[in-house]
Design an enzyme around this catalytic site. Sequence first.
Site, PDB file in Angstrom:
ATOM      1  N   ALA A  17       9.542 -28.914 -17.785  1.00 16.15           N
ATOM      2  CA  ALA A  17      10.318 -29.517 -18.733  1.00 16.15           C
ATOM      3  C   ALA A  17      11.039 -30.636 -18.542  1.00 16.15           C
ATOM      4  CB  ALA A  17      11.214 -28.279 -19.650  1.00 16.15           C
ATOM      5  N   LYS A 172       9.489 -12.417 -17.629  1.00 13.96           N
ATOM      6  CA  LYS A 172      10.880 -12.490 -16.953  1.00 13.96           C
ATOM      7  C   LYS A 172      12.065 -13.557 -17.756  1.00 13.96           C
ATOM      8  CE  LYS A 172      12.417 -13.732 -12.559  1.00 13.96           C
ATOM      9  NZ  LYS A 172      12.240 -13.616 -11.203  1.00 13.96           N
ATOM     10  N   LYS A 174      15.662 -15.097 -17.892  1.00 15.95           N
ATOM     11  CA  LYS A 174      17.071 -15.359 -17.465  1.00 15.95           C
ATOM     12  C   LYS A 174      18.071 -14.844 -18.382  1.00 15.95           C
ATOM     13  CE  LYS A 174      15.182 -17.358 -13.786  1.00 15.95           C
ATOM     14  NZ  LYS A 174      15.590 -16.967 -12.306  1.00 15.95           N
ATOM     15  N   ASP A 203      16.879 -11.463 -15.105  1.00 17.98           N
ATOM     16  CA  ASP A 203      17.224 -12.171 -13.614  1.00 17.98           C
ATOM     17  C   ASP A 203      18.724 -12.850 -14.001  1.00 17.98           C
ATOM     18  OD1 ASP A 203      17.769 -13.494 -11.438  1.00 17.98           O
ATOM     19  OD2 ASP A 203      15.920 -14.617 -11.419  1.00 17.98           O
ATOM     20  N   ASN A 205      20.374 -14.386 -11.374  1.00 13.70           N
ATOM     21  CA  ASN A 205      20.947 -15.223 -10.351  1.00 13.70           C
ATOM     22  C   ASN A 205      22.151 -14.926  -9.845  1.00 13.70           C
ATOM     23  OD1 ASN A 205      18.471 -16.573 -11.976  1.00 13.70           O
ATOM     24  ND2 ASN A 205      18.221 -17.171  -9.769  1.00 13.70           N
ATOM     25  N   GLU A 229      17.176  -8.309 -12.026  1.00 13.20           N
ATOM     26  CA  GLU A 229      16.975  -9.098 -10.516  1.00 13.20           C
ATOM     27  C   GLU A 229      18.468  -9.861 -10.310  1.00 13.20           C
ATOM     28  OE1 GLU A 229      13.496 -11.302 -10.397  1.00 13.20           O
ATOM     29  OE2 GLU A 229      14.636 -12.891  -9.305  1.00 13.20           O
ATOM     30  N   GLU A 255      15.810 -12.931  -2.877  1.00 15.27           N
ATOM     31  CA  GLU A 255      15.510 -14.406  -2.930  1.00 15.27           C
ATOM     32  C   GLU A 255      16.469 -15.132  -2.063  1.00 15.27           C
ATOM     33  OE1 GLU A 255      15.397 -15.332  -7.319  1.00 15.27           O
ATOM     34  OE2 GLU A 255      16.361 -17.049  -6.583  1.00 15.27           O
ATOM     35  N   HIS A 305       9.554 -13.403  -4.281  1.00 11.11           N
ATOM     36  CA  HIS A 305      10.040 -14.488  -4.910  1.00 11.11           C
ATOM     37  C   HIS A 305       9.387 -15.910  -4.553  1.00 11.11           C
ATOM     38  CE1 HIS A 305      12.840 -18.191  -5.239  1.00 11.11           C
ATOM     39  NE2 HIS A 305      12.860 -17.715  -6.528  1.00 11.11           N
ATOM     40  N   GLU A 327       5.282 -13.470  -9.203  1.00 12.95           N
ATOM     41  CA  GLU A 327       5.923 -14.376 -10.256  1.00 12.95           C
ATOM     42  C   GLU A 327       5.064 -15.423 -10.384  1.00 12.95           C
ATOM     43  OE1 GLU A 327       9.695 -15.741  -8.790  1.00 12.95           O
ATOM     44  OE2 GLU A 327      10.367 -15.984 -10.558  1.00 12.95           O
TER      45      GLU A 327
END
Length: 371
Positions: A17, A172, A174, A203, A205, A229, A255, A305, A327
């Site tokens: 994107a 998955k 975010k 996830d 992060n 995650e 990760e 990851h 993933e």
Amino acid sequence: MQIKSVDPFILHPPVNADSISDSTHTVTHWGVVGARITTDDGFQGYGFTGTHAHLPSDRLIAACIAECYAPLLLGEDARDGARLWWKLANFPALRWVGRAGISHLGLAAIDIALWDLRAKAAGLPLWKLLGGASKEKLEAYNTDIGWLSIPKHDLVEKSLHAIEHDGFRRLKLKVGHDDPMIDIDRLEAVRQAVGTTITIAIDANGKWDLPTCKRFCARAAGLDIYWFEEPMWFDDLGSHAALARASAIPLALGEQLYSADAFNSFIEAGAVHYVQPDVTRLAGITEYIRVAETALSHRLPVVAHIGDMGQVHVHLSYWHPATPMLEYIPWIKDCFVEPIRVKDGFYARPEMPGAGSTPTEAAISAYAQKC
Ligand code: 0YR
Ligand code: MG
């Protein structure tokens, strides 16, 4: 297989994107920062780490490869991968300045290049060199549909498209808004649209703290979250252990962990359920194997990851018996001689000799940056 030269490279291919965001950062390009190692018998091995395509820090990694590690490798036998890993990882002056971060990412690139060389010299794909495939088919889970930069309506559309058009059964998403109820609302919309048979992992992060995570997990209890995650700060072992005790949602992380020792601490504390090593951060395949084997000996699943966007990890995942899936983020695949490929939600098994890390001439001319 005497090492004749070690040359760094930097590629900056664009993401799919205009830009994508998770809870901590936005990227427009992915950084492929690597090493090409050439031997006297004419083999070339490639390895790389993954970055946010920030040229000044990419150049620090490239300089570490060219100026710190290359002199330690010239004239060495490329077949001595384990010995060379120890030599580089424990070189006192380098260990003094970095057992993580830039020097470690550079070591990852070199270690992967050495494995790529050995696999090419053996005429085998890496998974075969490691001992063979443990599974007939490797399932892929799709992360590329779930960025925080995607509005709720599009998130539902993209999830349905990935399932109905591309055959994925695992997604998955975010999470990590300042108000976690926004994430609950997005998750509820996707769960309602995709039904009960699709796997949804999430996830954050590393964005939230323990009280936020407890509140979020209580509200998410009915959504059948496959794993949560990186809920909290990467090194905060105590909070992850506390969340593992407080919530029924399994925890995934790794990760951002740089060593087998760091994984050992989380595993021993019961603070991780899905172990997520990454060759691009763990100083390469050599240390990844230590982590994966430790996880297996604790009967925990290993789901890598993909800082390398899957090129090397597809080999490790086909090989390692504790790995049920991998993933999928398809940003850089077309930069490689044998790109990762997913069909009907499963990864094709790579068949070319090497580690899947050899970039094409076209990618080098389109995306190379000056080291
Ligand atoms: C975006 N995957 C991750 C993406 C990734 C990042 O930079 O690569 O979100 O590190 O958490 O699980
Ligand atoms: Mg992640």
